[in-house]
Design a protein around this motif. Sequence first.
Motif, PDB file in Angstrom:
ATOM      1  N   THR A 168      41.986  40.211  42.640  1.00  0.00           N
ATOM      2  CA  THR A 168      42.544  39.233  41.691  1.00  0.00           C
ATOM      3  C   THR A 168      41.407  38.448  41.035  1.00  0.00           C
ATOM      4  O   THR A 168      41.427  38.202  39.824  1.00  0.00           O
ATOM      5  CB  THR A 168      43.506  38.259  42.415  1.00  0.00           C
ATOM      6  OG1 THR A 168      44.515  39.025  43.077  1.00  0.00           O
ATOM      7  CG2 THR A 168      44.156  37.281  41.443  1.00  0.00           C
ATOM      8  N   THR A 214      39.758  40.580  38.443  1.00  0.00           N
ATOM      9  CA  THR A 214      40.607  40.654  37.247  1.00  0.00           C
ATOM     10  C   THR A 214      40.549  39.339  36.467  1.00  0.00           C
ATOM     11  O   THR A 214      40.480  39.339  35.236  1.00  0.00           O
ATOM     12  CB  THR A 214      42.061  40.984  37.656  1.00  0.00           C
ATOM     13  OG1 THR A 214      42.045  42.230  38.354  1.00  0.00           O
ATOM     14  CG2 THR A 214      42.977  41.123  36.454  1.00  0.00           C
ATOM     15  N   PRO A 266      49.359  38.780  40.324  1.00  0.00           N
ATOM     16  CA  PRO A 266      49.392  40.186  39.901  1.00  0.00           C
ATOM     17  C   PRO A 266      49.471  41.148  41.092  1.00  0.00           C
ATOM     18  O   PRO A 266      50.008  42.247  40.966  1.00  0.00           O
ATOM     19  CB  PRO A 266      48.087  40.355  39.109  1.00  0.00           C
ATOM     20  CG  PRO A 266      47.265  39.147  39.346  1.00  0.00           C
ATOM     21  CD  PRO A 266      48.179  38.062  39.785  1.00  0.00           C
ATOM     22  N   GLN A 267      48.982  40.729  42.236  1.00  0.00           N
ATOM     23  CA  GLN A 267      49.011  41.622  43.412  1.00  0.00           C
ATOM     24  C   GLN A 267      50.428  41.913  43.901  1.00  0.00           C
ATOM     25  O   GLN A 267      50.628  42.816  44.712  1.00  0.00           O
ATOM     26  CB  GLN A 267      48.184  41.040  44.554  1.00  0.00           C
ATOM     27  CG  GLN A 267      48.679  39.720  45.087  1.00  0.00           C
ATOM     28  CD  GLN A 267      47.752  39.180  46.175  1.00  0.00           C
ATOM     29  OE1 GLN A 267      47.922  39.480  47.331  1.00  0.00           O
ATOM     30  NE2 GLN A 267      46.763  38.390  45.793  1.00  0.00           N
ATOM     31  N   LEU A 297      43.229  42.082  48.233  1.00  0.00           N
ATOM     32  CA  LEU A 297      43.957  41.895  46.976  1.00  0.00           C
ATOM     33  C   LEU A 297      43.512  40.610  46.273  1.00  0.00           C
ATOM     34  O   LEU A 297      43.451  40.554  45.048  1.00  0.00           O
ATOM     35  CB  LEU A 297      45.461  41.874  47.235  1.00  0.00           C
ATOM     36  CG  LEU A 297      46.044  43.230  47.664  1.00  0.00           C
ATOM     37  CD1 LEU A 297      47.434  43.065  48.242  1.00  0.00           C
ATOM     38  CD2 LEU A 297      46.069  44.192  46.478  1.00  0.00           C
ATOM     39  N   LEU A 333      52.272  45.615  42.128  1.00  0.00           N
ATOM     40  CA  LEU A 333      51.516  46.876  42.180  1.00  0.00           C
ATOM     41  C   LEU A 333      52.322  48.053  42.741  1.00  0.00           C
ATOM     42  O   LEU A 333      51.822  49.168  42.834  1.00  0.00           O
ATOM     43  CB  LEU A 333      50.239  46.693  43.023  1.00  0.00           C
ATOM     44  CG  LEU A 333      49.313  45.533  42.606  1.00  0.00           C
ATOM     45  CD1 LEU A 333      48.122  45.432  43.548  1.00  0.00           C
ATOM     46  CD2 LEU A 333      48.835  45.704  41.169  1.00  0.00           C
ATOM     47  N   ASN A 378      47.811  49.089  38.145  1.00  0.00           N
ATOM     48  CA  ASN A 378      46.724  48.362  38.800  1.00  0.00           C
ATOM     49  C   ASN A 378      46.730  46.925  38.269  1.00  0.00           C
ATOM     50  O   ASN A 378      47.496  46.602  37.362  1.00  0.00           O
ATOM     51  CB  ASN A 378      45.372  49.075  38.607  1.00  0.00           C
ATOM     52  CG  ASN A 378      44.957  49.124  37.145  1.00  0.00           C
ATOM     53  OD1 ASN A 378      45.186  48.169  36.396  1.00  0.00           O
ATOM     54  ND2 ASN A 378      44.360  50.222  36.734  1.00  0.00           N
ATOM     55  N   MET A 379      45.880  46.085  38.863  1.00  0.00           N
ATOM     56  CA  MET A 379      45.961  44.665  38.525  1.00  0.00           C
ATOM     57  C   MET A 379      45.649  44.381  37.057  1.00  0.00           C
ATOM     58  O   MET A 379      46.266  43.517  36.442  1.00  0.00           O
ATOM     59  CB  MET A 379      45.039  43.879  39.429  1.00  0.00           C
ATOM     60  CG  MET A 379      45.829  42.932  40.284  1.00  0.00           C
ATOM     61  SD  MET A 379      44.809  41.973  41.335  1.00  0.00           S
ATOM     62  CE  MET A 379      45.212  42.665  42.919  1.00  0.00           C
TER      63      MET A 379
END
Length: 315
Positions: free
Chosen positions: A147, A150, A95-96, A143, A99, A104-105
């Motif tokens: 992650t 998240t 997901p990083q 990041l 961006l 956002n994540m």
Amino acid sequence: MKIDLHVHLDGSLRPSTVWELAKEQGIRLPVSSKEELSCCLRVPEDCNNLTEYLKCFDLPLLVLQRREAIERVVFELCEDLAGQGLTYAEIRFAPQLSLEGGMNMDEVVEAAIDGMNRGLTEYPSLHAGLLLCFMRGKENDLLNDRTLETAKKYFGKGVVGVDLAGAEALFPTENYRELFRRVREAGIKYTIHAGEAAGPESVRCALDFGAKRLGHGVRAVEDKELVERLVQEKITLEVCPTSNLHTKLAKDPYSHPIRTLFDQGVRVTVNTDNMTVSDTTLEKEYNFLKQYYNFTDSEIAKIQEYAREAAFFEG
Ligand SMILES: [Zn+2]
């Protein structure tokens, strides 16, 4: 039963979708036709190693910076996997790397979950889960922390685990000891890319972190004791033969270690890694095993059984 435990979202986009998304988003592509784009998204013949292979992901990532795009490509990947007869897949992505468009994540992951849920509703024969990838690299620590946060939030709600991806030869697995300590502490399942661009020491390190599954892991074959450890600890290897040829882990189809590892009792599974970048499908990977290593149908069934047992999905 057809299972892919190791397929990267950004390496498995439909070229036609990349074309359309680029048009919609006003992104200039370095090609003038869809046909040329297909070539661009595939690994070049003269690829020398993993670091070069990873360059094939720059272009797909350009179009994955918006919510609708993420939702769409995850849905389409589910559609493609269901179309190929898969019953279960773990789709991984970082997901990083999405961006840049202001998401956002959490938003990236929610978009992916929405796309997956739409796919699974439309194709109920398929089950799937998401793996969030940490990235190797000097600038990725913060990041990666995000992650993990998240992953904690969405674990069990579409996310089934985490992974560590990126240039293994440049950034050793050892650097991620503390990160995986926290993953374990959080009770999140994990796999680690190891023993692909780096050798047995990387595999040993991932095992020390408590990994029960390894992305690739095939270079363990260079160390007899380590192979025994894989067998004893019932470690599952997510092997991706075609990708290994592209990154020159195996110099030709006849020198892949999968037969040796399987015969020694290692729980090997077969996966695609990147359907578009490596121009492959799970069926092609099985055929590779049959063609070059004389795997029988019952041996393939055994491999699928290993994959089923190693799946992170529950329920
Ligand atoms: Zn991979």
